[in-house]
Design a protein around this motif. Structure first.
Motif, PDB file in Angstrom:
ATOM      1  N   HIS A   1      36.435  43.158  35.436  1.00 54.01           N
ATOM      2  CA  HIS A   1      35.334  42.813  36.270  1.00 54.01           C
ATOM      3  C   HIS A   1      35.039  41.524  35.435  1.00 54.01           C
ATOM      4  CE1 HIS A   1      36.114  46.316  38.063  1.00 54.01           C
ATOM      5  NE2 HIS A   1      34.985  45.478  39.635  1.00 54.01           N
ATOM      6  N   VAL A   2      33.958  40.544  35.203  1.00 48.82           N
ATOM      7  CA  VAL A   2      33.052  39.844  34.104  1.00 48.82           C
ATOM      8  C   VAL A   2      32.327  40.365  33.128  1.00 48.82           C
ATOM      9  CG1 VAL A   2      31.636  37.798  34.649  1.00 48.82           C
ATOM     10  CG2 VAL A   2      33.598  37.751  36.120  1.00 48.82           C
ATOM     11  N   ASN A   3      31.966  40.910  34.141  1.00 51.08           N
ATOM     12  CA  ASN A   3      30.420  42.284  33.060  1.00 51.08           C
ATOM     13  C   ASN A   3      29.894  43.453  33.984  1.00 51.08           C
ATOM     14  OD1 ASN A   3      28.705  41.348  35.451  1.00 51.08           O
ATOM     15  ND2 ASN A   3      28.362  39.135  35.066  1.00 51.08           N
ATOM     16  N   PRO A   4      28.919  44.087  33.035  1.00 50.00           N
ATOM     17  CA  PRO A   4      28.876  45.876  33.348  1.00 50.00           C
ATOM     18  C   PRO A   4      28.238  45.489  35.031  1.00 50.00           C
ATOM     19  CG  PRO A   4      28.464  45.946  30.887  1.00 50.00           C
ATOM     20  CD  PRO A   4      28.738  43.969  31.964  1.00 50.00           C
ATOM     21  N   GLN A   5      27.399  44.721  35.217  1.00 48.70           N
ATOM     22  CA  GLN A   5      26.867  44.482  36.476  1.00 48.70           C
ATOM     23  C   GLN A   5      27.911  44.409  37.761  1.00 48.70           C
ATOM     24  OE1 GLN A   5      26.033  42.560  34.154  1.00 48.70           O
ATOM     25  NE2 GLN A   5      24.391  43.421  33.189  1.00 48.70           N
ATOM     26  N   HIS A   6      29.128  43.429  37.497  1.00 47.04           N
ATOM     27  CA  HIS A   6      29.327  43.283  38.233  1.00 47.04           C
ATOM     28  C   HIS A   6      29.884  44.966  38.460  1.00 47.04           C
ATOM     29  CE1 HIS A   6      33.925  40.757  39.361  1.00 47.04           C
ATOM     30  NE2 HIS A   6      33.424  41.244  40.459  1.00 47.04           N
TER      31      HIS A   6
ATOM     32  N   SER B   1      37.907  47.734  32.006  1.00 46.75           N
ATOM     33  CA  SER B   1      37.223  46.742  32.225  1.00 46.75           C
ATOM     34  C   SER B   1      35.889  46.117  30.773  1.00 46.75           C
ATOM     35  CB  SER B   1      35.850  46.405  33.296  1.00 46.75           C
ATOM     36  OG  SER B   1      36.401  46.304  34.920  1.00 46.75           O
TER      37      SER B   1
ATOM     38  N   PHE C   1      35.995  43.656  28.346  1.00 46.09           N
ATOM     39  CA  PHE C   1      34.475  43.004  27.889  1.00 46.09           C
ATOM     40  C   PHE C   1      34.996  42.628  26.415  1.00 46.09           C
ATOM     41  CE2 PHE C   1      32.199  45.733  31.191  1.00 46.09           C
ATOM     42  CZ  PHE C   1      32.651  44.750  32.351  1.00 46.09           C
TER      43      PHE C   1
END
Length: 215
Positions: free
Chosen positions: A53-58, A18, A22
């Protein structure tokens, strides 16, 4: 909560892939779920997309959920079957997603949600007496109510098509977790038939609605 080495490796693999994605657009584009690319023969994306994943939160939300539920499955079934359920659910989630979006050439997606939902559904089957505390609900929720409710919400999301959440991948992952767990833990047919039937309700409903053309 104890966490075993296999779960740590899976979380690490998700984090490495991921964070690479990014910061590397070409890498992300090469390995994400893409109807067009998969149709052209790039089947590897059915697996690789589950580690992006789209971003760290995801990423955090999926790995936090895995961290919470993985120990139940590992304790009941062992490492090898846990891996099969994880990867099998990931693949079935993406197969269902492909089935529902096969005519949408530009449809894309990423995330471990299908695999994680498979582990969650497996854990619920194995330990239906668990209670969950959700961030926005201050009282414990029986795990089976969460499982059924989440899949019913996924059906709603698939019908509404009002967000960019891969509801079909979540649903496919849950089906994978359900099927593999019953194959590995056949004793559940003797000890918990009621729960097997309850958790099957949204799965049957999905395919009935699909056959009727409602989704």
């Amino acid at each position: 909560m104890d966490i075993n080495i296999i779960t740590i490796i899976i979380i690490g693999a998700n984090a490495l892939a991921s964070f690479k994605g990014f910061n590397d657009y070409a890498f992300f584009e090469k390995y994400k779920f893409s109807i067009g690319a998969i149709t052209r023969g790039e089947k590897i994306r059915m697996i690789t997309s589950g580690f992006l994943h789209v971003n760290p939160q995801h990423l955090f939300f999926n790995m936090f959920s895995l961290y919470f539920f993985a120990p139940v499955v590992v304790a009941e079934l062992g490492n090898a079957k846990f891996i099969i359920i994880y990867l099998g659910s990931l693949l079935i989630g993406n197969i269902l997603s492909y089935y529902f979006h096969k005519n949408e050439y530009h449809y894309t997606a990423v995330g471990a949600s299908g695999a994680v939902m498979g582990i969650i559904y497996s854990a619920i089957l194995l330990q239906p007496g668990m209670s969950l505390y959700l961030f926005f609900i201050p009282i414990p929720i029986p795990s089976y109510i969460f499982g059924v409710g989440y899949l019913l919400y996924s059906i709603y999301g698939m019908k509404a098509k009002a967000d960019n959440i891969g509801h079909d991948a979540h649903f496919g992952g849950a089906i994978g977790g359900y099927v593999f767990t019953l194959l590995f833990a056949t004793y559940l047919f003797k000890t918990n038939v009621t729960m097997i039937l309850v958790l099957a309700i949204p799965i049957v409903l999905l395919f009935v609605l699909k056959r009727l053309g409602k989704i």
